[in-house]
Design a protein around this motif. Structure first.
Motif, mmCIF file in Angstrom:
data_model
loop_
_atom_site.group_PDB
_atom_site.id
_atom_site.type_symbol
_atom_site.label_atom_id
_atom_site.label_comp_id
_atom_site.label_asym_id
_atom_site.label_seq_id
_atom_site.Cartn_x
_atom_site.Cartn_y
_atom_site.Cartn_z
ATOM 1 N N TYR A 342 0.994 -1.470 -0.138
ATOM 2 C CA TYR A 342 -0.047 -0.031 -0.087
ATOM 3 C C TYR A 342 0.741 1.083 0.244
ATOM 4 O O TYR A 342 0.136 2.016 0.268
ATOM 5 N N GLY A 343 1.613 0.930 -0.282
ATOM 6 C CA GLY A 343 2.846 2.435 -0.505
ATOM 7 C C GLY A 343 2.875 3.188 -1.338
ATOM 8 O O GLY A 343 3.543 3.795 -2.623
ATOM 9 N N GLN A 408 6.849 8.103 -2.359
ATOM 10 C CA GLN A 408 5.209 7.178 -2.260
ATOM 11 C C GLN A 408 4.214 8.561 -2.966
ATOM 12 O O GLN A 408 2.699 7.897 -3.111
ATOM 13 N N CYS A 409 5.117 9.383 -3.764
ATOM 14 C CA CYS A 409 4.550 9.456 -4.535
ATOM 15 C C CYS A 409 4.746 9.204 -6.673
ATOM 16 O O CYS A 409 5.214 8.208 -6.197
ATOM 17 N N ILE A 417 12.729 13.544 -5.369
ATOM 18 C CA ILE A 417 12.071 15.129 -4.644
ATOM 19 C C ILE A 417 13.330 15.856 -3.965
ATOM 20 O O ILE A 417 13.845 15.608 -2.689
ATOM 21 N N SER A 418 13.720 16.637 -4.630
ATOM 22 C CA SER A 418 14.942 17.804 -4.317
ATOM 23 C C SER A 418 14.973 18.897 -3.758
ATOM 24 O O SER A 418 13.679 19.512 -4.808
ATOM 25 N N ALA A 430 5.684 15.845 1.570
ATOM 26 C CA ALA A 430 4.261 16.488 1.386
ATOM 27 C C ALA A 430 4.149 16.459 -0.389
ATOM 28 O O ALA A 430 4.522 18.663 -0.288
ATOM 29 N N THR A 431 4.098 16.317 -0.975
ATOM 30 C CA THR A 431 4.704 16.522 -2.286
ATOM 31 C C THR A 431 3.021 17.485 -3.134
ATOM 32 O O THR A 431 2.335 17.042 -2.322
ATOM 33 N N CYS A 432 3.299 18.045 -3.702
ATOM 34 C CA CYS A 432 2.451 19.367 -4.015
ATOM 35 C C CYS A 432 1.156 18.693 -4.363
ATOM 36 O O CYS A 432 -0.085 18.768 -4.598
ATOM 37 N N GLU A 433 1.291 17.848 -5.871
ATOM 38 C CA GLU A 433 -0.079 16.757 -6.248
ATOM 39 C C GLU A 433 -0.570 16.063 -5.493
ATOM 40 O O GLU A 433 -1.884 16.542 -6.109
#
Length: 684
Positions: A342-343, A408-409, A417-418, A430-433
């Protein structure tokens, strides 16, 4: 990297080199695979002890291939007196017809040998080699080699049979043949795979579309699948070719789940021939206007496997939609958590988005009511387990530090993610999308609650929460000095300031303030992100930019289809058309089949899109890309009982006509023509 050739039908696929041979490879999986296990790891043809070389091959169809081979080095081809044709097709197992042709006026005596082995490797073992703990056996029978692997209840078998007399040993088959002058010799090799269930029979026995089928049956099924889709007529040959190739690939990627008994779309060959939550949902959104019947099985299965408990090993949480479902040995013995895993922090919100979009197109209220509990549970997850820090945002951090995914995006590689200088942020992230998806899910959930779940109070609450999220997001993620949205927030709430393609997903979700939409569009089509072939995953001036880095500079077709859809939603029709045009131009260099990803080099530098070395092909959401681009070009949008058609076709593409578009309105036609300078209207 050597050129690899693949054929597939459902969950069974075969990958070989361009001669048709299979050898174990650490770089890329060659072999015969089904349900995450490799049933053939060696399949090597020798003529008098020598390897053969390819004159030509025919791989125009996804489920069968022919190889035209000769012995000797290329300089000797003109003098060869013998040639070999390997004709193979796949359907459950695979069949290979081997023909040796004698081109001389003398009788030919030679030895044909096929080296065979089955390592029964789990797909995870190929990517990260592990020592197998079970027992391998090989049994010689008349014209038959039976190779078996057993580890407790995990029992797999490969059976190879020859129609011609053969000398069989535990490592293959040998044929001593004599071919008359200008004659030929043929044998048919049948390779069947067995997945033993608890009762000692093939666990797939009750799945009629998974077992071995004739080529005629497969061909008829593919033709029926393609015939159901709307008919495309257009002047743009890249669009016509990509559309037909996409339908063919989508037909081939369908498979039947052993445990679930329904037909689903696998995510992609070779690594992802199984159900993926995110991939399946996005592919469903892409193909919905064309093949809506594919959507209910996906939604129903995802709802049936929705998380119901806290399980750190599998990253499972109540209400969460799965990331990945596997059937192999590693999952069965819990060496990997994929049974299911479920990741994924985005599939849960996307599930609600798809359910609403499906109803808007089809009017299938029964499914909306059937899945009400699952949709409500998904919306609850967004505000509870999804909001790890209680800040009103969706965050992620794996509960399984040993086997779980760090990111997990959709950009789930470790360095995706950097910050703009290349540093990696802390967890949770918390990524934007993710916030855009949550915003869209709340609005769509509100619509379903008001219209079909008889719960206006819940609808009002979801709309209020969506408005608050949009306001909060535009305050916390916007970078005034850079004039774009941050890629993410780190654990301290500090913006992760890299410039990325995720901006397009924000437009698609609708979370972008109108006043900032134009600046976002300018960034997406600006020189840092836009390569000329498409939008890069990461801008070329960022610290981790690499034009052949998986999520840090490559161009992903599916990503660009979502970006085009987002630009279209905010009225940037010309910019959306530019994305469509560049993707279709790129497809010409891949024979109509857009790969998972290709390099982010400037178009002027390479003059053609450079293949990413280990890209999946075919891949479901890449196959779905031309369909979504077509929706954008024709401006297709359901509105009540009607389909709005508002085309914007870029200059030079000519006529685009789509007939028999299915939906709640029955079937309608859409027509668009290329724009002229007088047609250009400034987007809002």
């Amino acid at each position: 990297m050597k050129e690899l050739i693949s054929i597939l039908d459902g969950n069974t696929f075969l990958v070989s080199d361009r001669h048709g041979d299979i050898e174990p490879s650490m770089d890329f999986p060659t072999g015969l695979f089904t349900f995450d296990t490799r049933f053939l790891s060696t399949w090597l043809l020798l003529l008098d002890g020598e390897r053969l070389h390819a004159l030509s091959l025919d791989d125009s169809e996804s489920y069968r291939t022919r190889y035209f081979l000769v012995p000797g080095e290329p300089t000797h081809f003109l003098d060869t007196k013998v040639s070999v044709i390997r004709s193979r097709g796949i359907g459950g197992g695979f069949d290979e017809e081997l023909t040796v042709l004698n081109h001389s006026g003398q009788e030919l005596s030679c030895t044909v040998r096929i080296e065979m082995a089955a390592d029964f490797a789990d797909l995870f073992e190929i990517k990260d080699v592990q020592r197998k703990q079970g027992q391998h056996t090989a049994k010689v029978e008349e014209n038959t080699l039976r190779m078996t692997y057993r580890r407790q209840a995990f029992h797999r078998e490969t059976v190879v049979r020859s129609s011609a007399a053969a000398t069989v040993d535990k490592r293959g088959m040998t044929f001593q043949i004599e071919v008359s002058p200008h004659g030929e010799w043929t044998t048919r090799l049948s390779i069947s795979t067995v997945i033993y269930g608890a009762r000692g029979e093939d666990a797939r026995a009750q799945l009629p579309l998974t077992g071995t089928r004739t080529m005629a049956a497969i061909e008829a099924e593919h033709a029926e699948f393609v015939a159901k889709a709307p008919k495309l007529g257009c002047d743009c040959q890249p669009l016509a070719g990509a559309y037909r190739r996409s339908l063919d690939d989508l037909a081939a990627l369908r498979y039947e789940s052993i445990s679930l008994g329904v037909r689903l779309l696998a995510a992609g060959l070779p690594w992802f021939m199984t159900l993926f939550g995110r991939d399946s949902i996005i592919t469903s959104l892409q193909v919905l206007p064309f093949l809506p019947e594919l959507i209910p099985p996906t939604l129903t299965v995802l709802a049936g496997l929705q998380g119901v408990r806290l399980d750190d090993f599998r990253d499972e949480e109540p209400g969460k939609i799965l990331h990945e479902l596997r059937y192999g040995e590693a999952a069965g013995f819990e060496e990997q958590p994929h049974s299911p895993y479920y990741g994924s922090a985005d599939s849960t919100a996307l599930f609600v988005v798809l359910l609403d979009e499906y109803e808007r197109w089809t009017g299938d209220v029964a499914l909306v009511k059937q899945l009400e509990f699952a949709a409500r549970s998904a919306l609850t997850w967004i505000d509870t387990y999804g909001d790890l820090l209680g800040t009103g945002y969706v965050w992620y951090q794996t509960r399984n530090p040993r086997n779980g995914l760090e990111n997990q995006c959709w950009k789930d590689s470790w360095d995706a993610i950097s910050y703009s200088d290349g540093r990696l942020p802390t967890f949770p992230r918390a990524t934007c999308e993710l916030q855009g998806y949550a915003y869209d899910a709340k609005l769509r959930g509100a619509r379903l609650a008001r219209l079909y779940w008889n719960d206006p109070a819940y609808a009002d609450r979801l709309e209020r929460e969506a408005a608050e999220l949009k306001e909060r997001f535009n305050r916390d993620f916007w970078l005034p000095d850079k004039e774009y949205y941050a890629l993410a927030l780190d654990a301290d709430g500090t913006p992760v300031d890299a410039l990325s393609s995720n901006l397009g997903h924000l437009l698609w979700s609708g979370i972008v303030d109108e006043s900032r939409a134009r600046r976002v569009a300018e960034h997406l089509l600006g020189p840092r992100l836009y390569s000329g072939w498409g939008v890069r995953t990461l801008a070329d001036d960022q610290g981790r930019y690499n034009p052949i880095g998986y999520h840090v500079g490559t161009v992903w077709p599916f990503d660009n289809s979502i970006i085009a859809w987002g630009l279209w939603k905010y009225g940037f029709r010309q910019e959306a058309g530019q994305i469509c045009e560049s993707m279709l131009a790129a497809s010409r260099y891949f024979e109509g089949r857009l790969p998972e990803a290709f390099a982010g080099y400037e178009r002027e530098l390479t003059e053609y899109p450079v293949q990413y070395p280990t890209a999946c092909s075919p891949q479901a959401w890449s196959a779905g890309t031309p369909l979504l681009l077509l929706r954008v070009l024709l401006g297709l949008e359901p509105q009540g009982e009607h389909l709005i058609i508002d085309p914007y076709v870029p200059s030079g593409m000519g006529r685009v006509e789509l007939l028999d578009i299915p939906g709640r309105w029955g079937r309608v036609d859409a027509l668009g023509r290329s724009r002229t300078p007088a047609d250009e209207v400034e987007p809002r």
